[in-house]
Every structure is written in C-alpha cells, then in structure tokens.
Scaffold this motif. Structure first.
Motif, PDB file in Angstrom:
ATOM      1  N   GLU A  20       0.857  -1.179   0.000  1.00 21.39           N
ATOM      2  CA  GLU A  20       0.000   0.000   0.000  1.00 21.39           C
ATOM      3  C   GLU A  20       0.901   1.239   0.000  1.00 21.39           C
ATOM      4  OE1 GLU A  20      -3.634   0.222   0.125  1.00 21.39           O
ATOM      5  OE2 GLU A  20      -3.197  -1.766  -0.688  1.00 21.39           O
ATOM      6  N   ARG A  21       0.550   2.217  -0.827  1.00 20.07           N
ATOM      7  CA  ARG A  21       1.422   3.381  -1.026  1.00 20.07           C
ATOM      8  C   ARG A  21       1.682   4.126   0.277  1.00 20.07           C
ATOM      9  NH1 ARG A  21      -0.236   7.137  -5.908  1.00 20.07           N
ATOM     10  NH2 ARG A  21       0.281   5.142  -6.900  1.00 20.07           N
ATOM     11  N   GLN A  22       0.640   4.275   1.107  1.00 19.57           N
ATOM     12  CA  GLN A  22       0.797   5.053   2.336  1.00 19.57           C
ATOM     13  C   GLN A  22       1.461   4.260   3.459  1.00 19.57           C
ATOM     14  OE1 GLN A  22      -1.900   3.614   1.342  1.00 19.57           O
ATOM     15  NE2 GLN A  22      -3.092   2.787   3.039  1.00 19.57           N
ATOM     16  N   ASP A  23       1.774   3.009   3.189  1.00 21.53           N
ATOM     17  CA  ASP A  23       2.260   2.120   4.258  1.00 21.53           C
ATOM     18  C   ASP A  23       3.784   2.059   4.346  1.00 21.53           C
ATOM     19  OD1 ASP A  23       1.610  -0.010   6.281  1.00 21.53           O
ATOM     20  OD2 ASP A  23       2.707  -1.249   4.857  1.00 21.53           O
ATOM     21  N   SER A  24       4.498   2.626   3.400  1.00 22.40           N
ATOM     22  CA  SER A  24       5.965   2.611   3.381  1.00 22.40           C
ATOM     23  C   SER A  24       6.528   1.194   3.375  1.00 22.40           C
ATOM     24  CB  SER A  24       6.550   3.394   4.575  1.00 22.40           C
ATOM     25  OG  SER A  24       6.100   4.728   4.557  1.00 22.40           O
ATOM     26  N   GLU A  25       5.792   0.289   2.790  1.00 21.83           N
ATOM     27  CA  GLU A  25       6.241  -1.102   2.600  1.00 21.83           C
ATOM     28  C   GLU A  25       6.513  -1.832   3.912  1.00 21.83           C
ATOM     29  OE1 GLU A  25       9.497  -1.094  -0.125  1.00 21.83           O
ATOM     30  OE2 GLU A  25       8.408   0.018  -1.651  1.00 21.83           O
ATOM     31  N   ARG A  26       5.798  -1.468   4.944  1.00 25.43           N
ATOM     32  CA  ARG A  26       5.951  -2.180   6.218  1.00 25.43           C
ATOM     33  C   ARG A  26       5.181  -3.494   6.233  1.00 25.43           C
ATOM     34  NH1 ARG A  26       3.949   2.390  10.214  1.00 25.43           N
ATOM     35  NH2 ARG A  26       2.396   2.437   8.541  1.00 25.43           N
ATOM     36  N   TYR A  63      -7.602 -13.427   1.236  1.00 21.11           N
ATOM     37  CA  TYR A  63      -6.571 -12.423   1.487  1.00 21.11           C
ATOM     38  C   TYR A  63      -5.901 -12.616   2.854  1.00 21.11           C
ATOM     39  CZ  TYR A  63      -9.490 -10.442  -2.177  1.00 21.11           C
ATOM     40  OH  TYR A  63     -10.227 -10.274  -3.323  1.00 21.11           O
ATOM     41  N   SER A  64      -4.665 -12.159   2.909  1.00 24.71           N
ATOM     42  CA  SER A  64      -3.906 -12.142   4.156  1.00 24.71           C
ATOM     43  C   SER A  64      -2.832 -11.069   4.012  1.00 24.71           C
ATOM     44  CB  SER A  64      -3.282 -13.513   4.437  1.00 24.71           C
ATOM     45  OG  SER A  64      -2.509 -13.477   5.626  1.00 24.71           O
ATOM     46  N   ALA A  65      -2.140 -10.774   5.112  1.00 28.56           N
ATOM     47  CA  ALA A  65      -1.064  -9.785   5.054  1.00 28.56           C
ATOM     48  C   ALA A  65       0.023 -10.160   6.049  1.00 28.56           C
ATOM     49  CB  ALA A  65      -1.597  -8.386   5.347  1.00 28.56           C
ATOM     50  N   VAL A  66       1.253  -9.806   5.697  1.00 24.75           N
ATOM     51  CA  VAL A  66       2.413 -10.056   6.556  1.00 24.75           C
ATOM     52  C   VAL A  66       2.925  -8.727   7.078  1.00 24.75           C
ATOM     53  CG1 VAL A  66       4.695 -11.094   6.728  1.00 24.75           C
ATOM     54  CG2 VAL A  66       3.009 -12.058   5.131  1.00 24.75           C
ATOM     55  N   ARG A  67       3.015  -8.618   8.398  1.00 25.00           N
ATOM     56  CA  ARG A  67       3.671  -7.434   8.966  1.00 25.00           C
ATOM     57  C   ARG A  67       5.169  -7.674   8.871  1.00 25.00           C
ATOM     58  NH1 ARG A  67       6.456  -5.450  12.726  1.00 25.00           N
ATOM     59  NH2 ARG A  67       6.594  -7.371  13.916  1.00 25.00           N
ATOM     60  N   LEU A  68       5.831  -6.913   8.027  1.00 22.54           N
ATOM     61  CA  LEU A  68       7.250  -7.134   7.739  1.00 22.54           C
ATOM     62  C   LEU A  68       8.152  -6.526   8.810  1.00 22.54           C
ATOM     63  CD1 LEU A  68       7.110  -6.357   3.909  1.00 22.54           C
ATOM     64  CD2 LEU A  68       7.168  -8.624   4.999  1.00 22.54           C
ATOM     65  N   TYR A  69       7.849  -5.307   9.214  1.00 23.07           N
ATOM     66  CA  TYR A  69       8.673  -4.665  10.239  1.00 23.07           C
ATOM     67  C   TYR A  69       7.925  -3.469  10.809  1.00 23.07           C
ATOM     68  CZ  TYR A  69       9.782  -1.159   6.658  1.00 23.07           C
ATOM     69  OH  TYR A  69       9.688  -0.182   5.692  1.00 23.07           O
ATOM     70  N   ARG A  70       8.409  -2.986  11.934  1.00 21.85           N
ATOM     71  CA  ARG A  70       7.884  -1.780  12.553  1.00 21.85           C
ATOM     72  C   ARG A  70       8.924  -0.673  12.415  1.00 21.85           C
ATOM     73  NH1 ARG A  70       3.449  -2.426  15.888  1.00 21.85           N
ATOM     74  NH2 ARG A  70       2.919  -4.562  16.463  1.00 21.85           N
ATOM     75  N   GLU A  71       8.465   0.495  12.029  1.00 27.40           N
ATOM     76  CA  GLU A  71       9.389   1.620  11.926  1.00 27.40           C
ATOM     77  C   GLU A  71       9.922   1.976  13.315  1.00 27.40           C
ATOM     78  OE1 GLU A  71       7.508   4.853   9.975  1.00 27.40           O
ATOM     79  OE2 GLU A  71       7.722   3.960   7.974  1.00 27.40           O
ATOM     80  N   GLY A  72      11.234   2.185  13.377  1.00 29.38           N
ATOM     81  CA  GLY A  72      11.864   2.505  14.650  1.00 29.38           C
ATOM     82  C   GLY A  72      12.107   1.284  15.508  1.00 29.38           C
TER      83      GLY A  72
END
Length: 237
Positions: A107-113, A165-174
């Motif tokens: 998602e564009r607003q998600d910064s690829e997290r 559908y599903s989604a993977v949380r790749l990382y958290r900023e900071g």
C-alpha cells in the motif's frame, strides 16, 4: 240394570280414553324432552366435526395435531438448508500449491511495512484455506511468522476463480534492524491445526522482488474480505 251397565260402560270408556291421553301426553313429554336436549347439547356438534375433520385444519395450523402437515414442513425444509454447500454435504479439501497462486503488493501510504497477499483458486474445484498462511523466508525450514490477533479466524472456502486475502507485517518503523529477503513462500494448513499439506507457493513480489523484515514478522488469518485485512493492517497498525 241396563242403565247401570250403560253407566259402567261409559265410565270404562272414559277411563280408557284418559289412559290413552296420559300415554300420549307422556310420549309428547318424552319427545319434547328429547327435542330440548338435542339443540342444547354441547357434545353433539363437536363430535361429528372432529370425526369429519372440519376442526382438524384449525388445530393443525397452530399446533401439532396433524403429523402429516408437520412432516411435509420438515421435508420441504431440507432442500433449502445450507448444510450441503456444493450439493455433496462434505467439507471442501484444503487448498494446496497445485490449485492456488499468490501475489503480493504494497500500500502506497504504508511505506512497505506490510505485504498484502491475494490468493486465487486456479483449480477447477472448491478448496479451503485454513487458519493463516504459513510464511517462510529464504529456506523451507525457517520458523514461520506467528499469527496476529486479526479478524476472520474461520476457514476461507474459495470456489474456482475466487480470492482470499492475508497480510504479513514485515517490520515496525523505529524497531529492530531489518534484513532483505528476496523470497517469500507460503505453505498451507490442513484441516488439523498445525499440520501442513500440499507443498508451497512462491509469492509473486512487487517492485524489485524483495522485502525487508525485522526480527518479529507476523501474519494475519485468511480472510474473504480484502477491505477487512487492509483496514486492520494499514490503518490500525
């Protein structure tokens, strides 16, 4: 003497006539009694009515007085039931690598997290995606990300051409340091929890063909509603 016999005869005739009159009166009384009982009796009309079946429909419409009617209702209810999806009444088999393809997107607003995944049933039979995707990076023996407390924990059954559908949380900023991964594989749960079935599918990754993950990636449960997954991953977290 003649006069005496005449008087006696007359008295006898009078007595006989009186007797006949009394009997006739008594019969009239009896007839009158019977006639008065017949219209006033409460049991007489209901007995023939129940015997002829005229009162049975009203009783059967509101209760169980007509087993035949209740039997017809139970028969008519069977075709309309939802216990037999697809007509066989059996649970569809689990989806496998043989009949599912998966693509990933950001998602564009998600910064690829987070990586949003779309699974498509490419086979010709209905199958079920159980629980959550078993996601592994780099190697097939790598420990997969655990599931998140996300919506839709029920099995996602998809017919040919349908999606889940599903989604993977790749990382958290900071958060912790991230690492680059060029491979994301998805394995499938069997009906039995924690059992795998049907091999793995390589997720078609977006732009550049890689993702960044931290030390604690997580995954959502399968969901038939794309908006529910996106709303959870990209707006709440």
């Amino acid at each position: 003497m003649g006069l005496k016999y005449c008087v006696l005869g007359t008295a006898t005739v009078v007595a006989l006539l009186s007797s006949v009159a009394c009997e006739a009166g008594g019969g009239a009384n009896r007839a009158g009694g019977t006639a008065s009982r017949t219209p006033g009796a409460s049991g007489s009309p209901s007995a023939p009515a129940s015997a002829s079946g005229t009162t049975a429909p009203s009783a059967g419409s509101g209760g169980s007085a007509e087993p035949g009617a209740s039997g017809k209702q139970s028969v008519s209810a069977k075709p309309g039931g939802s216990a037999k999806p697809g007509g066989s009444g059996s649970t569809p088999p689990p989806c496998t690598a043989a009949n599912v393809s998966i693509t990933g997107s950001f998602e564009r607003q998600d910064s690829e997290r987070n990586l949003f995944m779309t699974a498509v049933n490419t086979g010709d039979t209905t199958c079920t995606l159980y629980s959550y995707p078993i996601v592994r990076f780099v190697t097939d023996t790598e420990v997969q990300p655990p599931p998140m407390e996300s919506p839709a924990r029920a099995a996602a059954t998809i017919r040919p051409g349908e999606k889940a559908y599903s989604a993977v949380r790749l990382y958290r900023e900071g958060g912790s340091r991230t690492e680059n991964r060029t491979s994301v594989k998805v394995f499938f749960h069997d009906r039995t929890p924690n059992d795998e079935v049907g091999g793995s599918v390589s997720v078609e990754l977006p732009q550049g063909g890689f993702v960044n993950i931290d030390s604690n990636p997580m995954v959502t449960f399968w969901n038939l509603d794309a908006a529910a997954v996106k709303g959870y991953m990209f707006k709440v977290h």
